[in-house]
Write an enzyme that holds these catalytic residues in place. Structure first.
Site, PDB file in Angstrom:
ATOM      1  N   ASP A 156      -6.623  -0.476  -2.899  1.00 42.21           N
ATOM      2  CA  ASP A 156      -5.507   0.411  -2.032  1.00 42.21           C
ATOM      3  C   ASP A 156      -5.870  -0.227  -0.568  1.00 42.21           C
ATOM      4  O   ASP A 156      -6.768   0.139   0.015  1.00 42.21           O
ATOM      5  CB  ASP A 156      -5.404   1.688  -2.174  1.00 42.21           C
ATOM      6  CG  ASP A 156      -4.228   2.436  -1.442  1.00 42.21           C
ATOM      7  OD1 ASP A 156      -3.762   2.063  -0.246  1.00 42.21           O
ATOM      8  OD2 ASP A 156      -3.564   3.340  -1.788  1.00 42.21           O
ATOM      9  N   ALA A 157      -4.951  -0.931   0.153  1.00 41.50           N
ATOM     10  CA  ALA A 157      -5.146  -1.450   1.283  1.00 41.50           C
ATOM     11  C   ALA A 157      -5.462  -0.227   2.311  1.00 41.50           C
ATOM     12  O   ALA A 157      -6.254  -0.703   3.279  1.00 41.50           O
ATOM     13  CB  ALA A 157      -3.814  -2.025   2.114  1.00 41.50           C
ATOM     14  N   GLN A 214       2.868   0.305 -11.240  1.00 44.72           N
ATOM     15  CA  GLN A 214       4.335   0.089 -10.885  1.00 44.72           C
ATOM     16  C   GLN A 214       4.897  -0.740 -12.260  1.00 44.72           C
ATOM     17  O   GLN A 214       4.170  -1.137 -13.110  1.00 44.72           O
ATOM     18  CB  GLN A 214       4.711  -0.712  -9.827  1.00 44.72           C
ATOM     19  CG  GLN A 214       3.847  -2.018  -9.626  1.00 44.72           C
ATOM     20  CD  GLN A 214       3.949  -2.684  -8.390  1.00 44.72           C
ATOM     21  OE1 GLN A 214       4.531  -2.390  -7.467  1.00 44.72           O
ATOM     22  NE2 GLN A 214       2.807  -3.733  -8.133  1.00 44.72           N
ATOM     23  N   ASP A 231       2.544  -7.549   4.429  1.00 38.96           N
ATOM     24  CA  ASP A 231       3.944  -7.521   3.237  1.00 38.96           C
ATOM     25  C   ASP A 231       3.981  -6.435   2.108  1.00 38.96           C
ATOM     26  O   ASP A 231       3.688  -6.792   1.103  1.00 38.96           O
ATOM     27  CB  ASP A 231       3.717  -9.115   2.692  1.00 38.96           C
ATOM     28  CG  ASP A 231       4.979  -9.585   1.971  1.00 38.96           C
ATOM     29  OD1 ASP A 231       6.139  -8.764   2.485  1.00 38.96           O
ATOM     30  OD2 ASP A 231       5.099 -10.315   1.266  1.00 38.96           O
ATOM     31  N   ASP A 275       2.458 -11.618  -5.010  1.00 39.86           N
ATOM     32  CA  ASP A 275       3.064 -12.827  -5.556  1.00 39.86           C
ATOM     33  C   ASP A 275       2.519 -14.194  -5.074  1.00 39.86           C
ATOM     34  O   ASP A 275       2.672 -15.124  -5.605  1.00 39.86           O
ATOM     35  CB  ASP A 275       4.517 -12.684  -5.619  1.00 39.86           C
ATOM     36  CG  ASP A 275       4.870 -12.384  -3.815  1.00 39.86           C
ATOM     37  OD1 ASP A 275       4.285 -13.073  -3.106  1.00 39.86           O
ATOM     38  OD2 ASP A 275       5.940 -11.707  -3.590  1.00 39.86           O
ATOM     39  N   ASP A 293      -4.210  -6.582  -2.526  1.00 41.63           N
ATOM     40  CA  ASP A 293      -2.962  -5.973  -3.359  1.00 41.63           C
ATOM     41  C   ASP A 293      -3.348  -4.841  -4.342  1.00 41.63           C
ATOM     42  O   ASP A 293      -4.304  -5.267  -5.083  1.00 41.63           O
ATOM     43  CB  ASP A 293      -2.181  -6.926  -3.857  1.00 41.63           C
ATOM     44  CG  ASP A 293      -0.657  -6.517  -4.270  1.00 41.63           C
ATOM     45  OD1 ASP A 293       0.306  -7.122  -3.830  1.00 41.63           O
ATOM     46  OD2 ASP A 293      -0.482  -5.571  -5.169  1.00 41.63           O
ATOM     47  N   HIS A 330       9.616 -15.727   3.291  1.00 41.65           N
ATOM     48  CA  HIS A 330       8.299 -15.998   3.420  1.00 41.65           C
ATOM     49  C   HIS A 330       7.928 -16.918   4.807  1.00 41.65           C
ATOM     50  O   HIS A 330       7.011 -16.814   5.511  1.00 41.65           O
ATOM     51  CB  HIS A 330       7.478 -16.467   2.232  1.00 41.65           C
ATOM     52  CG  HIS A 330       7.550 -15.318   1.231  1.00 41.65           C
ATOM     53  ND1 HIS A 330       8.172 -15.311   0.019  1.00 41.65           N
ATOM     54  CD2 HIS A 330       6.831 -14.267   1.186  1.00 41.65           C
ATOM     55  CE1 HIS A 330       8.074 -14.416  -0.551  1.00 41.65           C
ATOM     56  NE2 HIS A 330       7.096 -13.588  -0.019  1.00 41.65           N
TER      57      HIS A 330
END
Lengths: 512, 531
Positions: A349-350, A241, A367, A295, A315, A271
């Site tokens: 990759d989850a 990305q 999230d 993040d 992530d 959050h």
């Protein structure tokens, strides 16, 4: 002095000019078919417009009565700028302006006029040095050879190796070189006055083109900045990305692929709402899983609980989980959460990790980005939530960010319905985040979730100290749905039929 | 820079005429025909040594049909069998490959979800935990992980990708009306029954109708049928042609209308209007092969070229050559299930010529299948990469992405590219297959993929090309309901036949069903034979 220049240099000039001219035409035709489709129509229109513009240019050349050599050089410099920047400008413009076709044909016409001017002017410059028969024969020969060179180079070498944007810039540069060289070659025909200015402009144009050539990759960045309208303070293109951080009035904003993820001014609302309902739903949660959320801001909230022994953050993008290192204000904002010894970061990759792992967790904070693509949509399917069950301890509670229930009600309720179809009890809740408006979440568990007397979820643990948004009573209020956020019937999102991605696309395109 | 410019076109001209080297490498592969060709060229294996091994059943061929026969024999209580396979690994045209973490198909790569009537296949998929339950009316429920993941397919027209396979760009109202009428017609045919109550088109095909009306469809081409029924929209005909090339390796003109309609109708449920969803795995039908082969265990022997099958009194003698040792092995079996393609039978089955059969109408198409390992995904603009990625203006069928079903959407992957050779005479195709070398195919494949992915060449790390000389039985006009096919399915003495070519179409469901039927026939023929 011109008669001392070897003739072949002059013909090389013609060759280059002719090659550049045809390249601009091919670029415009390719770009038009690429962006607008229907290559037959595009090429046919581009060729027509271009050829007629050549005629116009040739006609205009008769009005150049004096200072022919100077005009020729001016034309070269103008062509360098206009032709060289044509592909990048059209690329950028396509995404932003409604009248792209007008710009496209306008620029083709303008380039055509300039190219049309070139040969008549050059032939007039050379006519004193060659007899007419020889002149026409040679100039036209090299003109057509140039066309051949261009048509062979373009598909074989230029487009595959350089791409359209850099090809355009390279040939602009060649035009500028011809112009600059002309100031030396045609020096006897030029007056001293303004000569330095002419050369200065040639160098300026070359400079612009070289910079663009080097920076061609960041072209997309400028287009983004145009949309974002705030200064960009950090950017990185990862294999997954484009990460952009902007700064506005003392706060910073994270954008992924042009979509705003948070604003440091009010992210605590998001959050806190995402994390605390799940964390307080059980006594002493110990092992926590965060999916997405690279993040580290959700982890910051999780680490407020002294019972937490480990946090696993999965992530996809190392550039995202490394952002706190690369951009220190984020590290500060997240309280250096990802550097905490209790935290393990996994870049995978989850969807794949969740199947490979054999750990179980007491709470899971989901999230992920909004389901705007199928590759993200798969993380909101019954399949994914079923795989997630295998990672849950008996009493585990999960929370899921679910996009805006106000802008995208079908998408929001589709995620709730998908959780239920996968065997979860799921409670909808929402929070107001000024940057986003009303945002939606789901609290879910494989055991039944009870509501307490105040209408909120039953709290097994107390909220931790130091929160800025939530307290006991307004936590309950998040679970009171306003009248404009009421359940909508949807299909569940299945891996083999991702209705969610289509709902989302529809709703955000019309409403967002 | 000017000199650079002047010099380049000459280099370009000199370099572009075919001799261009690629930055990646790979192998040119083919099924093992070395022993077969040696036999053809006069080599004779040494006579078998020692006593022949006794088996209740010898299965010749370890493709889906042979493996299914073995599986069914076990279900019926017959465990004393051996499967002899020519290649080192089983699977036939459903084989798969592996490269590090990637598994990918070399041939057949999906199964439409079977309906409850296809009991044996449903039982297999239940055993594999692919079918995980039943609906209230008994229809199988396929596990979500095995149904082809959305987005399943896309089409590239003029360099632009669109989801779905119908080329709907600039389609006229008449095009769309024809498409809708065609779909209605297929549903009508799918729901139709003959006077004995059978579906007109069913899977396995042997359970469908063979009424005069249905047989008549086999005597015309799909192209003719479409013309006769007023389907002249070029877009619709492209879609039908693509379907025929994809499933049969034949053009619209070459395909029997029965087969063309079978493709569109046999997967529509009796009550429904949509085709059954597709079951797939990263390695394609290689997953089924692996399951069935595991069941056989050491009763599956690879690297065995069966050279002779002969009825002898109360049994059948089978002779095979061990490809590695070039030594012969003999078996004596109560029964043999011959699950190799029919074109092999005349050379191997001793009584074949005396049986009065012929297989002149059995044509097998040549295919090229390539697996490309990519360092990265090509850059995408309008769509995401799908499972099936098709080029409109191409002789190829496009490619499938092996990591799609895994759920990996980033980073390296392996894609599998398919192209049937469409010559009217398959021998021409096979000659072509043998003539072209790796770099010829690499050039064809790269230029094909470039239509949708201008950056593809820089992403390829390895390119392996498989040449299938006899990839698929071809349902050409008149073949499916011709006498030769019906004759070929009948046993010769104690030798029973299995194989998808007996159905006239190359489908896993047909191969599987033929294998199961042959096993059933063997068990029924001597129910009390020695166990």
């Amino acid at each position: 002095m011109i008669h001392r220049a070897p003739n072949y240099l002059l013909y090389l000039n013609v060759l280059v000019i002719a090659t550049c001219g045809l390249i601009y035409e091919l670029l415009a035709g390719t770009l038009a078919s690429y962006l607008l489709g229907d290559s037959v129509t595009q090429f046919s229109l581009i060729i027509g417009v271009y050829l007629s513009a050549l005629g116009v240019g040739s006609w205009i050349s008769r009005y150049v009565e004096t200072r022919v050599a100077r005009t020729f050089i001016e034309v070269e410099i103008a062509l360098a700028l206009l032709g060289g920047l044509s592909a990048p400008i059209l690329f950028v413009a396509f995404a932003h302006i409604a009248w792209f076709r007008i710009l496209l044909f306008g620029s083709v016409f303008a380039i055509g006029i300039l190219v049309g001017l070139e040969l008549p002017l050059l032939m007039r410059i050379l006519r004193d040095h060659l007899d007419f028969r020889e002149l026409v024969a040679r100039v036209l020969t090299f003109d057509y050879v140039g066309a051949l060179v261009a048509s062979i180079l373009f598909p074989i070498l230029l487009v595959p190796r350089l791409g359209l944007v850099r090809t355009s810039l390279l040939f602009g540069l060649l035009n500028a070189v011809v112009g600059l060289w002309g100031t030396y070659l045609l020096r006897p025909l030029l007056s001293q006055r303004g000569l330095a200015g002419l050369r200065g402009r040639a160098f300026l144009v070359m400079g612009i083109l070289v910079v663009c050539f080097i920076k061609a990759d960041t072209l997309t960045l400028w287009t983004e900045e145009a949309i974002l309208q705030t200064p960009i303070v950090y950017t990185k293109q990862s294999p997954f990305q484009r990460i952009v951080v902007t700064e506005d009035r003392g706060a910073f904003q994270l954008h992924l692929n042009g979509h705003l993820q948070f604003n440091s001014r009010d992210e605590y609302r998001y959050h806190e709402a995402l994390v605390h309902p799940a964390m307080t739903a059980m006594v002493d949660p110990r092992r926590i899983l965060v999916l997405g959320g690279g993040d580290g801001l959700a982890v910051r909230e999780i680490l407020r609980y002294p019972s937490v022994e480990s946090v696993t953050l999965v992530d996809l993008d190392p550039a995202m989980t490394g952002l706190a290192d690369a951009f220190p204000p984020l590290a500060e904002l997240s309280g250096h959460a990802l550097s905490d010894p209790r935290v393990t970061v996994i870049n995978r990759d989850a969807f794949v990790w969740i199947d490979e792992s054999d750990q179980t967790f007491d709470a899971v904070i989901v999230d992920f980005p909004d389901p705007g693509s199928y590759s993200v949509g798969k993380l909101y399917t019954t399949r994914f939530f079923n795989l997630l069950r295998q990672r849950l301890s008996d009493q585990a509670v999960i929370s899921v960010q679910c996009t805006s229930p106000l802008v995208a009600p079908q998408s929001y309720w589709c995620i709730l319905n998908t959780l239920r179809a996968a065997g979860y009890d799921a409670l909808p809740y929402h929070a107001a985040v000024p940057t986003f408006g009303v945002w939606g979440f789901a609290l879910a568990s494989t055991r039944p979730l009870k509501l307490s007397a105040d209408g909120g979820p039953e709290l097994a643990s107390a909220l931790p100290q130091g929160l800025r948004f939530l307290n006991r009573s307004n936590l309950a209020s998040l679970f009171q749905l306003p009248v404009d956020v009421q359940p909508v019937e949807t299909l569940p999102n299945r891996l083999n039929d991702q209705v969610l991605v289509r709902y989302y696309d529809q709703e955000w395109r019309s409403g967002g | 820079m000017l000199a650079y410019l002047a010099g380049v076109p000459l280099l370009g001209l000199a370099g572009c005429d075919g001799g261009r080297a690629f930055s990646f490498s790979g192998d040119l592969l083919n099924p093992n025909y070395s022993v077969a060709h040696r036999l053809r060229d006069g080599w004779r294996p040494p006579p078998p040594e020692g006593d022949p091994g006794g088996r209740r059943v010898v299965i010749v061929g370890g493709g889906i049909a042979g493996l299914a026969a073995a599986w069914q024999l076990s279900r019926r209580g017959v465990e004393d069998f051996v499967v002899l396979e020519l290649e080192d690994r089983p699977g036939g045209t459903a084989i798969s490959g592996q490269d590090g973490e990637f598994r990918f198909p070399w041939g057949a790569h999906y199964i439409p979800a079977p309906m409850k009537e296809n009991r044996d296949l449903v039982a297999l998929l239940e055993e594999m935990d692919v079918i995980v339950g039943r609906t209230t009316d008994g229809e199988p429920v396929v596990g979500e992980a095995f149904l082809c993941r959305d987005p399943s397919e896309r089409l590239c027209v003029d360099g632009r990708w669109h989801y779905g396979l119908y080329p709907d760009q600039d389609a006229t109202e008449s095009d769309l009306r024809q498409l809708e009428r065609f779909q209605q017609k297929m549903i009508e045919l799918a729901h139709g029954r003959d006077d004995r109550g059978r579906r007109l088109f069913a899977i396995p095909m042997a359970t469908g109708s063979d009424s005069a009306k249905v047989r008549a469809l086999d005597r015309q081409s799909m192209a003719q049928w479409m013309t006769d029924n007023g389907f002249d929209s070029p877009r619709l005909r492209w879609l039908a042609d693509y379907a025929c090339r994809d499933d049969y390796g034949l053009t619209l003109e070459q395909t029997s209308a029965w087969a063309g309609l079978f493709y569109f109708t046999s997967r529509i449920p009796a009550e429904g209007t949509e085709s059954q969803p597709v079951i797939t795995w990263p390695e394609g039908n290689g997953r089924v092969v692996r399951h069935l082969a595991e069941h056989c265990g050491d009763r599956l022997i690879g690297g065995q070229t069966v050279v002779k099958v002969q009825n002898q009194g109360e049994g059948v003698r089978v002779e095979a050559v061990d490809n590695a040792m070039l030594a012969s092995v003999a078996y004596v079996a109560d029964r043999v299930i011959f699950a190799a393609p029919q074109f092999v039978a005349p050379h191997v089955v001793a009584d074949w010529n005396a049986s009065g059969r012929s297989i002149n109408s059995f044509h097998y198409g040549g295919w090229v299948v390539a697996n490309l390992r990519l360092s990265q995904r090509p850059s995408e603009r309008l769509t995401e990469m799908c499972w099936d990625n098709v080029f409109f203006d191409s002789r190829s069928l496009g490619y499938v992405t092996s990591t799609h079903q895994v759920g990996l959407d980033h980073g390296p992957t392996v894609i599998t590219w398919y192209q049937p050779l469409l010559d009217d005479d398959p021998r021409v195709s096979r000659a072509e297959l043998m003539r072209l070398d790796w770099s010829d195919w690499a050039r064809v494949i790269v230029s094909d993929l470039r239509k949708g992915h201008p950056d593809i060449e820089s992403l390829i790390e390895r390119l392996e090309v498989m040449r299938w000389g006899h990839a698929m039985i071809q349902p050409r006009v008149g073949f499916v309901f011709g006498a030769e096919r019906e004759q070929a399915a009948k046993p010769i003495g104690r030798v029973h036949f299995a194989g998808t070519d007996l159905s006239g179409i190359a489908l896993l469901e047909e191969a599987f069903s033929r294998g199961v039927s042959a096993a059933n026939a063997v068990v029924q023929a001597d129910p009390k034979s020695r166990a």
